[in-house]
Design an enzyme around this catalytic site. Structure first.
Site, PDB file in Angstrom:
ATOM      1  N   ASN A   1       0.814  -1.217   0.000  1.00  0.00           N
ATOM      2  CA  ASN A   1       0.000   0.000   0.000  1.00  0.00           C
ATOM      3  C   ASN A   1       0.850   1.271   0.000  1.00  0.00           C
ATOM      4  O   ASN A   1       0.360   2.343  -0.351  1.00  0.00           O
ATOM      5  CB  ASN A   1      -0.909  -0.061   1.246  1.00  0.00           C
ATOM      6  CG  ASN A   1      -1.440   1.283   1.657  1.00  0.00           C
ATOM      7  OD1 ASN A   1      -2.407   1.782   1.090  1.00  0.00           O
ATOM      8  ND2 ASN A   1      -0.794   1.908   2.652  1.00  0.00           N
TER       9      ASN A   1
ATOM     10  N   TYR B   1       2.294   9.601 -11.634  1.00  0.00           N
ATOM     11  CA  TYR B   1       1.459   8.801 -10.725  1.00  0.00           C
ATOM     12  C   TYR B   1       0.616   7.817 -11.540  1.00  0.00           C
ATOM     13  O   TYR B   1       0.511   6.637 -11.203  1.00  0.00           O
ATOM     14  CB  TYR B   1       0.574   9.754  -9.904  1.00  0.00           C
ATOM     15  CG  TYR B   1      -0.229   9.095  -8.804  1.00  0.00           C
ATOM     16  CD1 TYR B   1       0.317   8.863  -7.545  1.00  0.00           C
ATOM     17  CD2 TYR B   1      -1.556   8.723  -9.010  1.00  0.00           C
ATOM     18  CE1 TYR B   1      -0.433   8.278  -6.528  1.00  0.00           C
ATOM     19  CE2 TYR B   1      -2.314   8.142  -8.008  1.00  0.00           C
ATOM     20  CZ  TYR B   1      -1.741   7.920  -6.762  1.00  0.00           C
ATOM     21  OH  TYR B   1      -2.490   7.336  -5.763  1.00  0.00           O
TER      22      TYR B   1
ATOM     23  N   LYS C   1       0.787   3.768 -11.399  1.00  0.00           N
ATOM     24  CA  LYS C   1      -0.355   2.952 -10.955  1.00  0.00           C
ATOM     25  C   LYS C   1      -0.825   2.010 -12.064  1.00  0.00           C
ATOM     26  O   LYS C   1      -1.248   0.883 -11.785  1.00  0.00           O
ATOM     27  CB  LYS C   1      -1.490   3.854 -10.464  1.00  0.00           C
ATOM     28  CG  LYS C   1      -1.147   4.625  -9.180  1.00  0.00           C
ATOM     29  CD  LYS C   1      -0.881   3.704  -7.985  1.00  0.00           C
ATOM     30  CE  LYS C   1      -0.755   4.475  -6.683  1.00  0.00           C
ATOM     31  NZ  LYS C   1      -0.489   3.611  -5.527  1.00  0.00           N
TER      32      LYS C   1
HETATM   33  N1  NAP Z   1      -5.921   8.911  -0.736  1.00  0.00           N
HETATM   34  C1  NAP Z   1      -6.310   8.716  -1.974  1.00  0.00           C
HETATM   35  O1  NAP Z   1      -7.133   9.483  -2.488  1.00  0.00           O
HETATM   36  C2  NAP Z   1      -5.804   7.534  -2.767  1.00  0.00           C
HETATM   37  C3  NAP Z   1      -6.501   7.190  -3.933  1.00  0.00           C
HETATM   38  C4  NAP Z   1      -6.060   6.103  -4.673  1.00  0.00           C
HETATM   39  C5  NAP Z   1      -4.958   5.392  -4.264  1.00  0.00           C
HETATM   40  N2  NAP Z   1      -4.294   5.759  -3.126  1.00  0.00           N
HETATM   41  C6  NAP Z   1      -3.132   4.972  -2.756  1.00  0.00           C
HETATM   42  O2  NAP Z   1      -3.327   4.468  -1.460  1.00  0.00           O
HETATM   43  C7  NAP Z   1      -2.059   4.223  -0.849  1.00  0.00           C
HETATM   44  C8  NAP Z   1      -2.054   4.821   0.544  1.00  0.00           C
HETATM   45  O3  NAP Z   1      -2.174   6.226   0.434  1.00  0.00           O
HETATM   46  P1  NAP Z   1      -2.917   7.153   1.520  1.00  0.00           P
HETATM   47  O4  NAP Z   1      -3.921   7.921   0.789  1.00  0.00           O
HETATM   48  O5  NAP Z   1      -3.291   6.340   2.676  1.00  0.00           O
HETATM   49  O6  NAP Z   1      -1.759   8.186   1.858  1.00  0.00           O
HETATM   50  P2  NAP Z   1      -0.770   8.326   3.106  1.00  0.00           P
HETATM   51  O7  NAP Z   1      -1.546   8.477   4.342  1.00  0.00           O
HETATM   52  O8  NAP Z   1       0.194   9.383   2.713  1.00  0.00           O
HETATM   53  O9  NAP Z   1      -0.057   6.915   3.155  1.00  0.00           O
HETATM   54  C9  NAP Z   1       1.043   6.557   2.397  1.00  0.00           C
HETATM   55  C10 NAP Z   1       1.908   5.670   3.259  1.00  0.00           C
HETATM   56  O10 NAP Z   1       2.978   5.160   2.482  1.00  0.00           O
HETATM   57  C11 NAP Z   1       4.154   5.211   3.268  1.00  0.00           C
HETATM   58  N3  NAP Z   1       5.308   5.360   2.380  1.00  0.00           N
HETATM   59  C12 NAP Z   1       5.526   6.330   1.474  1.00  0.00           C
HETATM   60  N4  NAP Z   1       6.716   6.159   0.882  1.00  0.00           N
HETATM   61  C13 NAP Z   1       7.262   5.039   1.435  1.00  0.00           C
HETATM   62  C14 NAP Z   1       8.478   4.350   1.256  1.00  0.00           C
HETATM   63  N5  NAP Z   1       9.397   4.759   0.369  1.00  0.00           N
HETATM   64  N6  NAP Z   1       8.708   3.238   1.990  1.00  0.00           N
HETATM   65  C15 NAP Z   1       7.793   2.800   2.887  1.00  0.00           C
HETATM   66  N7  NAP Z   1       6.618   3.419   3.100  1.00  0.00           N
HETATM   67  C16 NAP Z   1       6.362   4.534   2.394  1.00  0.00           C
HETATM   68  C17 NAP Z   1       3.979   6.420   4.158  1.00  0.00           C
HETATM   69  O11 NAP Z   1       4.703   6.275   5.381  1.00  0.00           O
HETATM   70  P3  NAP Z   1       6.172   6.929   5.594  1.00  0.00           P
HETATM   71  O12 NAP Z   1       6.120   8.288   4.989  1.00  0.00           O
HETATM   72  O13 NAP Z   1       6.332   6.913   7.066  1.00  0.00           O
HETATM   73  O14 NAP Z   1       7.115   5.999   4.908  1.00  0.00           O
HETATM   74  C18 NAP Z   1       2.491   6.415   4.441  1.00  0.00           C
HETATM   75  O15 NAP Z   1       2.195   5.718   5.627  1.00  0.00           O
HETATM   76  C19 NAP Z   1      -1.018   4.818  -1.793  1.00  0.00           C
HETATM   77  O16 NAP Z   1      -0.439   3.794  -2.567  1.00  0.00           O
HETATM   78  C20 NAP Z   1      -1.843   5.740  -2.674  1.00  0.00           C
HETATM   79  O17 NAP Z   1      -1.249   5.948  -3.915  1.00  0.00           O
HETATM   80  C21 NAP Z   1      -4.683   6.813  -2.361  1.00  0.00           C
END
Ligand code: NAP
Length: 255
Positions: A92, A158, A162
């Site tokens: 994720n 992005y 994806k």
């Molecule tokens: N929110 C949306 O609208 C949305 C929509 C579609 C898809 N998504 C996808 O859902 C997933 C989760 O996103 P979210 O919305 O929950 O955002 P978020 O709260 O920013 O979560 C992203 C997580 O990924 C971790 N991360 C980032 N880079 C990393 C790395 N290099 N190594 C290990 N961990 C890493 C971050 O933790 P650290 O910074 O502590 O590493 C954070 O906990 C992502 O893949 C995102 O693309 C989100």
């Protein structure tokens, strides 16, 4: 009482310290799993562990940067040393990248977004799947996006990353289906998380109008709504489902 579909299962959730990943981790813990949350920031991971334990669940935190293969390999080694198995992996972890036209993103933006969102998923599977091959079973759920299914305005790196995750998911399902390993993806639309807050800032005042205009259900998603799809895909209820990219998007990609 929630169902206990994952009693004694070892589950890894990358990016489990915040947002969708935290919600997924807590949902697994509620259903009896031993959840390992992994990410770069220790405090956020610890917070998820505390929340899971407060609800009576079992959880552990490991720091990892998914762009670093040595760390990814080390994480799998730690999980095997501590728990001896990996039944479910939810890849994720991701970073945002939107708000500009393709030609306005620089090479550094491209690397930052694709290193985490695409290569990070590949590296993670590269080290998870050998464990599942030895076990003769396993389920992987990658968190992609609607930007993995359709083009997405002002988000070229992005969207490319994806789409790559969906391609990796389908290919891995074909490669490892005969070995009893299922690989699927969820493709959320906009979800209320810290990442969406960043995307809203990057897109400016028209962001919400852009989202809501495209969502037939007329609202943003809650992280729990993505978590429930991940749990279903990981569960025995989805035992004949593999290679799918399941949109959890309020109807965005139905149009
Ligand atoms: N929110 C949306 O609208 C949305 C929509 C579609 C898809 N998504 C996808 O859902 C997933 C989760 O996103 P979210 O919305 O929950 O955002 P978020 O709260 O920013 O979560 C992203 C997580 O990924 C971790 N991360 C980032 N880079 C990393 C790395 N290099 N190594 C290990 N961990 C890493 C971050 O933790 P650290 O910074 O502590 O590493 C954070 O906990 C992502 O893949 C995102 O693309 C989100």
């Amino acid at each position: 009482m929630p169902d206990k579909r994952f009693e004694d299962r070892v589950v890894l959730v990358t990016g489990g310290g915040t947002g969708i990943g935290q919600s997924i981790a807590l949902a697994f813990a509620r259903e009896g799993a031993l959840v390992v949350v992994a990410g770069r920031r220790t405090q956020e991971l610890k917070q998820t562990v505390v929340l899971a334990r407060e609800e009576g669940g079992r959880a552990d935190a490991c720091t990892v940067d998914v762009t670093d293969e040595e760390q990814v390999a080390g994480l799998m080694g730690t999980i095997l040393d501590r728990y001896g198995a990996l039944h479910v992996a939810c890849n994720n972890a991701g970073v945002p990248g939107s708000g500009r036209m393709l030609h306005e993103f620089g090479a550094e933006d491209w690397r930052r977004v694709t290193d985490t969102n695409l290569q990070g998923v590949w590296l993670s599977m590269r080290h998870q799947i050998p464990v599942m091959l030895k076990q003769g079973s396993g389920a992987v759920v990658n968190v992609a996006s609607i930007a993995g299914i359709v083009g997405y305005l002002n988000a070229a790196p992005y969207t490319a990353a994806k789409h790559g995750v969906v391609g990796l998911t389908r290919t891995a399902a074909i490669d490892y289906g005969p070995a009893g390993i299922r690989v699927n993806a969820v493709c959320p639309g906009p979800v209320l998380t810290p990442m969406l807050e960043q995307a809203r800032r990057d897109r400016g005042p028209s962001a919400d109008e852009f989202y809501l205009r495209n969502i037939p259900l007329g609202r943003l998603a809650r992280p729990e709504e993505v978590a429930s799809a991940v749990l279903w895909l990981s569960s025995d209820s989805a035992s004949y489902v593999t290679g799918q990219a399941l949109a959890v998007d309020g109807g965005w990609t139905a149009q």
